[in-house]
Design an enzyme around this catalytic site. Sequence first.
Site, short mmCIF file in Angstrom:
data_model
loop_
_atom_site.label_atom_id
_atom_site.label_comp_id
_atom_site.label_asym_id
_atom_site.label_seq_id
_atom_site.Cartn_x
_atom_site.Cartn_y
_atom_site.Cartn_z
N ASP A 25 -6.26 -3.10 -12.69
CA ASP A 25 -6.89 -2.81 -11.39
C ASP A 25 -8.27 -3.45 -11.27
O ASP A 25 -9.23 -2.84 -10.79
CB ASP A 25 -7.02 -1.30 -11.16
CG ASP A 25 -5.73 -0.55 -11.37
OD1 ASP A 25 -4.66 -1.16 -11.19
OD2 ASP A 25 -5.78 0.64 -11.72
N GLU A 65 -0.27 0.23 -2.72
CA GLU A 65 -1.59 0.58 -3.21
C GLU A 65 -2.44 -0.67 -3.40
O GLU A 65 -2.05 -1.78 -3.04
CB GLU A 65 -1.49 1.36 -4.53
CG GLU A 65 -0.74 0.63 -5.63
CD GLU A 65 -0.48 1.53 -6.83
OE1 GLU A 65 -0.67 2.75 -6.74
OE2 GLU A 65 -0.09 0.98 -7.88
#
Length: 481
Positions: free
Chosen positions: A65, A244
Amino acid sequence: MKKSKVWLLIGFSVLLLGVIGGIVLGGQSASSIEYPEPPDEALKEKVNANIIHNENKWTTNNTHDGEIIKVDDTYYVFSTDYKVAGEPTPGIMVRKSTDLIHWEFIGRVFESVPEEAREWTNGASIFWAPDVVEMDGTFYLYYSVSEFGTKNSYIGLATSESIEGPWQDEGEVFKTTISDDYKVNAIDPGIIFDRDENPWMVFGSYQGGIFITELDRNTGKLKQPGDEGTLIANRGSQDHQALEGPAIIFNEDTDMFYLTVSYGWLEDTYNVRVGRSTDITGPYTDYNGNDLVDIQTNTGSPDVGTKIVGPYMFDNDSGWQGTGHNGLLKDGDDYFLIHNARAGHDIFWSHLHVRKMVWTEDGWPVVSPQRYAGEVEQPISEKDVVGEWEKIVVDRLFDDMRSSRALTLHKNGKVNDTDGEDYWELSGDNTITIYESIGNGEFMTTSAIVLPAWDWENWNETIVFTGLDDTGTAIWGKKVE
């Protein structure tokens, strides 16, 4: 020896050297391509148990991420707390690089989750999906903490006068619970500035979709406290349709905002999709005009969003899975996309991938099939393109690993079969168009940009192409001759 014989021998020697040079260089001795330098060979390792407990040797390992920022001449990536084969030490990981290729792990932002965030999320102990920006001489770090699998989530803010800290926690930006009326989940913050340099936060995930809300430039927090903002991406009403990792970038040349999101499961089918809009709050539509707010079908259709990165495998390699949750960077005239990638033969080893992002003639971003090694976009000649290639169709309808297949581009302009109908042509400095017959005199066309690259699978210099076909499907190519 007579003078004429001396000149004859010299001429023969020069001719012989030219022939040998042509053979050694695979018939491309006249090529003027400027290739990237070979990276450190240590970066070839996808799985290396010897470095698990040695952070100084992590380089790109254990990155998840990631979000990227450039400060002066140095690039920084802030990422989720992650460690293969064990619990990670909490604190938001930080890496830095001067070339986007070789990365140094330099530590963590915090030693533990702030008490307010930990209590709100019922004891969550790690940080997820940070982002960092600079405003008026101060660095603003946005982090998220969440009780896994629920909407008990918290986005917080920390500030610093230096990109390497120390950081001061500033508390809540936005938070949600399973019992509130918010549709959004307070996770995965990404900060973007509009045309007037006003900051906005794009955020959200599976539950409720992706939203965007305006920030106060003076405080870094919501301009209207408690306002979840505008829905800009969704995958329908079905539960757990993976969506996401939002990020937005603005392209001054096209005067448009580009929203990237990730579909799929983080360990394998993770992939990056894009839509664009003239307005920062949307609507964002893909290549085929589909709105990324896909609530009209309630199917979570994988056909929405132009897919530009997905799990892939070239020959001589196990490939990469989990190629999602991206970050975006504009560096001068260059654009880059970073994302997670997990080793094809061991899904627990997560790496940082950096890819050069280029733009099609009609204003869509596409990325190199190879990790960045310092290549520069430049004119490419037809003789450089002729030869044997591997081609990958980054199919937007299927999120599993896509394998390469052989592609031959002949000197006579034909594709694969020298007598067939399919053909190719080079135009401009480095744009290739491939025409594939679909019958009745009609063709499916792929328009792609040709770039020099480093071949990470075969460990040598090469050229690649990246583009979209008529359906908005990304097509990758790598020369293997």
